[in-house]
Design a protein around this motif. Sequence first.
Motif, PDB file in Angstrom:
ATOM      1  N   HIS A   1       0.841  -1.189   0.000  1.00  0.00           N
ATOM      2  CA  HIS A   1       0.000   0.000   0.000  1.00  0.00           C
ATOM      3  C   HIS A   1       0.881   1.245   0.000  1.00  0.00           C
ATOM      4  O   HIS A   1       1.967   1.255   0.593  1.00  0.00           O
ATOM      5  CB  HIS A   1      -0.917   0.041   1.231  1.00  0.00           C
ATOM      6  CG  HIS A   1      -1.887  -1.086   1.315  1.00  0.00           C
ATOM      7  ND1 HIS A   1      -1.542  -2.329   1.803  1.00  0.00           N
ATOM      8  CD2 HIS A   1      -3.201  -1.184   0.962  1.00  0.00           C
ATOM      9  CE1 HIS A   1      -2.589  -3.137   1.762  1.00  0.00           C
ATOM     10  NE2 HIS A   1      -3.597  -2.472   1.254  1.00  0.00           N
ATOM     11  N   MET A   2       0.378   2.293  -0.661  1.00  0.00           N
ATOM     12  CA  MET A   2       1.076   3.578  -0.686  1.00  0.00           C
ATOM     13  C   MET A   2       0.045   4.688  -0.608  1.00  0.00           C
ATOM     14  O   MET A   2      -1.067   4.563  -1.142  1.00  0.00           O
ATOM     15  CB  MET A   2       1.906   3.736  -1.962  1.00  0.00           C
ATOM     16  CG  MET A   2       2.868   2.594  -2.232  1.00  0.00           C
ATOM     17  SD  MET A   2       3.825   2.833  -3.736  1.00  0.00           S
ATOM     18  CE  MET A   2       4.952   4.083  -3.213  1.00  0.00           C
ATOM     19  N   ALA A   3       0.403   5.793   0.057  1.00  0.00           N
ATOM     20  CA  ALA A   3      -0.527   6.917   0.187  1.00  0.00           C
ATOM     21  C   ALA A   3       0.257   8.201   0.399  1.00  0.00           C
ATOM     22  O   ALA A   3       1.304   8.201   1.074  1.00  0.00           O
ATOM     23  CB  ALA A   3      -1.499   6.689   1.345  1.00  0.00           C
ATOM     24  N   PHE A   4      -0.266   9.307  -0.188  1.00  0.00           N
ATOM     25  CA  PHE A   4       0.277  10.645   0.008  1.00  0.00           C
ATOM     26  C   PHE A   4      -0.647  11.427   0.939  1.00  0.00           C
ATOM     27  O   PHE A   4      -1.875  11.208   0.941  1.00  0.00           O
ATOM     28  CB  PHE A   4       0.396  11.398  -1.320  1.00  0.00           C
ATOM     29  CG  PHE A   4       1.571  11.005  -2.161  1.00  0.00           C
ATOM     30  CD1 PHE A   4       2.804  11.621  -1.986  1.00  0.00           C
ATOM     31  CD2 PHE A   4       1.456  10.026  -3.136  1.00  0.00           C
ATOM     32  CE1 PHE A   4       3.892  11.272  -2.770  1.00  0.00           C
ATOM     33  CE2 PHE A   4       2.530   9.668  -3.927  1.00  0.00           C
ATOM     34  CZ  PHE A   4       3.758  10.291  -3.738  1.00  0.00           C
ATOM     35  N   SER A   5      -0.080  12.350   1.693  1.00  0.00           N
ATOM     36  CA  SER A   5      -0.897  13.257   2.505  1.00  0.00           C
ATOM     37  C   SER A   5      -1.542  14.314   1.614  1.00  0.00           C
ATOM     38  O   SER A   5      -1.145  14.501   0.458  1.00  0.00           O
ATOM     39  CB  SER A   5      -0.036  13.920   3.576  1.00  0.00           C
ATOM     40  OG  SER A   5       1.005  14.678   2.979  1.00  0.00           O
TER      41      SER A   5
ATOM     42  N   LEU B   1      -4.015   5.037   5.142  1.00  0.00           N
ATOM     43  CA  LEU B   1      -4.882   6.171   4.829  1.00  0.00           C
ATOM     44  C   LEU B   1      -4.356   7.435   5.491  1.00  0.00           C
ATOM     45  O   LEU B   1      -4.032   7.439   6.678  1.00  0.00           O
ATOM     46  CB  LEU B   1      -6.296   5.865   5.332  1.00  0.00           C
ATOM     47  CG  LEU B   1      -7.457   6.681   4.766  1.00  0.00           C
ATOM     48  CD1 LEU B   1      -7.572   6.469   3.268  1.00  0.00           C
ATOM     49  CD2 LEU B   1      -8.747   6.278   5.452  1.00  0.00           C
ATOM     50  N   PHE B   2      -4.271   8.503   4.698  1.00  0.00           N
ATOM     51  CA  PHE B   2      -3.981   9.843   5.228  1.00  0.00           C
ATOM     52  C   PHE B   2      -5.281  10.614   5.388  1.00  0.00           C
ATOM     53  O   PHE B   2      -6.244  10.407   4.638  1.00  0.00           O
ATOM     54  CB  PHE B   2      -3.054  10.610   4.285  1.00  0.00           C
ATOM     55  CG  PHE B   2      -1.590  10.414   4.560  1.00  0.00           C
ATOM     56  CD1 PHE B   2      -0.967  11.063   5.615  1.00  0.00           C
ATOM     57  CD2 PHE B   2      -0.845   9.572   3.766  1.00  0.00           C
ATOM     58  CE1 PHE B   2       0.380  10.882   5.864  1.00  0.00           C
ATOM     59  CE2 PHE B   2       0.506   9.378   3.993  1.00  0.00           C
ATOM     60  CZ  PHE B   2       1.123  10.036   5.052  1.00  0.00           C
TER      61      PHE B   2
ATOM     62  N   PRO C   1      -1.799  16.924   8.508  1.00  0.00           N
ATOM     63  CA  PRO C   1      -2.077  15.538   8.070  1.00  0.00           C
ATOM     64  C   PRO C   1      -2.009  14.553   9.229  1.00  0.00           C
ATOM     65  O   PRO C   1      -1.270  14.751  10.204  1.00  0.00           O
ATOM     66  CB  PRO C   1      -0.976  15.264   7.047  1.00  0.00           C
ATOM     67  CG  PRO C   1       0.115  16.218   7.374  1.00  0.00           C
ATOM     68  CD  PRO C   1      -0.543  17.436   7.927  1.00  0.00           C
ATOM     69  N   ARG C   2      -2.816  13.494   9.104  1.00  0.00           N
ATOM     70  CA  ARG C   2      -2.792  12.382  10.051  1.00  0.00           C
ATOM     71  C   ARG C   2      -2.737  11.088   9.258  1.00  0.00           C
ATOM     72  O   ARG C   2      -3.252  11.006   8.136  1.00  0.00           O
ATOM     73  CB  ARG C   2      -4.019  12.415  10.970  1.00  0.00           C
ATOM     74  CG  ARG C   2      -5.332  12.426  10.242  1.00  0.00           C
ATOM     75  CD  ARG C   2      -6.527  12.668  11.152  1.00  0.00           C
ATOM     76  NE  ARG C   2      -6.698  11.641  12.167  1.00  0.00           N
ATOM     77  CZ  ARG C   2      -7.845  11.449  12.827  1.00  0.00           C
ATOM     78  NH1 ARG C   2      -8.909  12.204  12.552  1.00  0.00           N
ATOM     79  NH2 ARG C   2      -7.926  10.510  13.736  1.00  0.00           N
TER      80      ARG C   2
END
Length: 892
Positions: A422-426, A473-474, A483-484
């Motif tokens: 998994h990958m995610a950006f803020s 998840l951001f 961001p969290r």
Amino acid sequence: MNSTLPVFCLQDDERLVILYVCAHIAVMYDHTANTQHLLQGHCSPISCVCVSEDRRWLVTADRGQDSLVIVWDTYTGIPVRTLFDCHPEGGTVALALSHDSKHLVMVGTGEVQQRLCVWGLEPANQRVLCCMTELPDAFGTQRHILFHPNDNTQLLSTSESRVLFHQWQSSTFNKAVGAFSQSVFHSGWTQAFSATALGNVLIWAPKAGAAGGYTALKLVPLQDNAITVLTQMDSYIVTGDSKGHVKFYGSSLKMLSHYSDMNLDCISSLSFGTKEPSGALGHPQDCTLAAKPLPIRNLVVSTDTAVVVHVTSEGGRVQTLLREHADSLQAVACHPHHPIVAMGSNSGILKLWDYEQKQLVCSRLFQKDPRIQCLAYDPHGVHLAVGFAGGGVCVLHGCSLHSEEMDSLPYCTHSITHSVTHMAFSHDSLYLATADEGRAVTLFRLCCEEKEEQRWSYQGRHHSHYLPIQELLFGEQLDTGLPRLLSLGQDRRLVEYDLQGSGGDRLVVLSAERVEQSGVPTCMCWYPPLTTESFLLTTSHLYKMKLYNSTTKMCRKTLLGPCFGSPLRKMMLLPKNSEGDPSARYMAYITTDKVGLQILPLDGNPHRCSAQLCHSTGVTSMAVSHEGRYAFTAGGTDCTAFCWEISLSALEAAAALGGKDLEPFYSLLEGGRDGELFREMEDYFYYSQLRSQGMDSMETRQVSTHIPLAEVPFVMRALGFYPTEQELEDMQNEVKFSRYAETGQYVTQVDLPEFIRLFVNHRPAQGLQLHELQWAFSVLGESHTATGHTHITRDTLLELLQARGEHMTEEELAECFSSLLGVSPEGGRLEWGRTSWQDADALLEKDIPEEITLETFVKGILGFPLSNPEASLASTNASSLTPARDTSAPPT
């Protein structure tokens, strides 16, 4: 495309059209007009395909459940005939049409041996089985078959070890020579030819006086490379080999011409156009001393690495038509502002595709760590993050795929080798987080030092889960907008990280909450701002969707999710657009093999969602276009990416047809609005009012449309639904806080419509499954050495019930077992005095055996009606077990 199946040339005078297969769909690709026509009819991956000599008819077959054989008209793209249950044991592995298209031969797989069937295709409204024969297993798996060009009663089939010559009602074979690839009849001669993996060609000749019998005449060492394709063009024999060469041979198997400079790898199919070559101008010369012109038709070549090229008859010009993924296609991602979708596969190919113009924007090949596992765009569309199976992470330019940094981001002191999942950006594009198969989360931050360009720096890594991570998840903090980051795992833990306190090779955990009791979470997303509260939406393998307050992590609502054969695996919100209900929001999702849409807000109405098959072998990833018009799915092993057009108006129309208010929920009750369950629900609902007012009260009864919230558990249990204490707490919190954000007051009563929604949304979607009890016994029980049967001792069972999970007291245990075993005189609640407890204890020891087997527990204690317990208990796919409701006793 499926590179293991042939690609056919359907070219006419004006257009260049080819036909290939991807997953369960056949594609007619018009290269001239850059359009596709999709032939959809199979529910399992297509296993074999053939076309008629004039390219008018196409036949496709699959090998899955309920396998089909479909005959298509290539002029219109319409199926003209569907053959059901031709090979129900295992589907079809090879097929061919006769040269006059009047007969179809199929080779199917079975449990022991193959079956060869010849079907007559005339008259058009019938299917006629002309003949059938069983092929012994010793002959090998026949994967290639064809008709004699001049005699429909003669056929030829090939396996790796045998070449079989068939004549209707008879089948003979001769001694094997090498590993065969393909065989062909020659239309102008009586011989047949078989190619081998050693580059040889075996010539077969008819036996004298034996109709249909063939004998090996001569083995000709034709070339050094393995021959992978053997076919015929007019009077010439044509081969394709493992080095990507195409060679043409004459009557004496002397090479006349070849294509050796196409820079291709192993050839998997050759297909010639139907147009006869005219004249000698532009055609190549043969290799003889006379150097005569060799009239060659236009040729379409496909390779094992999913490359398709077109070779013109005049001039031999090579044009690449397709260059697709030859290995598992794992990841798709959509650009947040432009009509671009990124696709990455395990072959190391990363493509950017313009789905509006239907053309390739750019591509990049990774060779050091080629197995691309996941992709993610940042919200600004500047960066595209790529995660690899070897643990590497690379950040590229979002539109050009250029990289200004090293091949992968640095990991400081760690050496990560786990596959990135998994990958995610803020939301501000300053943070990038990854999750891997090592069940850890890694954080990177975009830094911009003075007089230096921006670069990504490693912040820290934390092994925050002990089972695989399901979602990363951001989000944004409600008060500060910072961001969290949250992660959700199969271990049922929802972990939040302290981004501001992390850094220096350290990722700090802010909180960890257990969000499920028995369900296993599958995915998570942010719920849109349809209410005054901020919610997290999660799903579980029990087909339930839950809303959690994003700050307190309290479960605020439980709803029945889409039930389409498998749980949800990924959810994505659609951006707002002009289509659909302006007051609603919409969500796309994928299951194991389907893609679907859901109308928000969620209420458990099954008509507000839809789904359809997308990848029969399993879908690995999903993305939604920035304008919300399209959804993209990646099929993993089928090497296919599909683009789906989203129709919100059709979804709303289907939801409207399902009924208004409570009508959709009545359909979820056994018997519906007029069924016995609904009548019992009404009776218990009003009986509960008498309970709350006091059974012995002599005052005038006040009949109401509501019951106290404290009475909900008793009515639920009386209806046959036995929730745990945690589920009851979630149920009561759902009602209690339902209007608190708007009014600031608690809700303490429930009316009948709201109770029906609670019952439908909270009760198990599939009931108690027998395989779940089998699994529990295998984990908790002991196995007999002699018989192998698993059992649990009475003392162990009582100890587990009192010490594990939600603890039960001795009194509660005695009450439950007394009711189940029928040892209580009234069947109701016992009065727990000293004498009654001792009596109950003695009865339990008497009625519960010392060793409890699965059959004893299911049939003897729980009382489930099993007509054939031995057969049912042996099957892990047994139907759900539903306890009978007690209609004679009050709710307890």
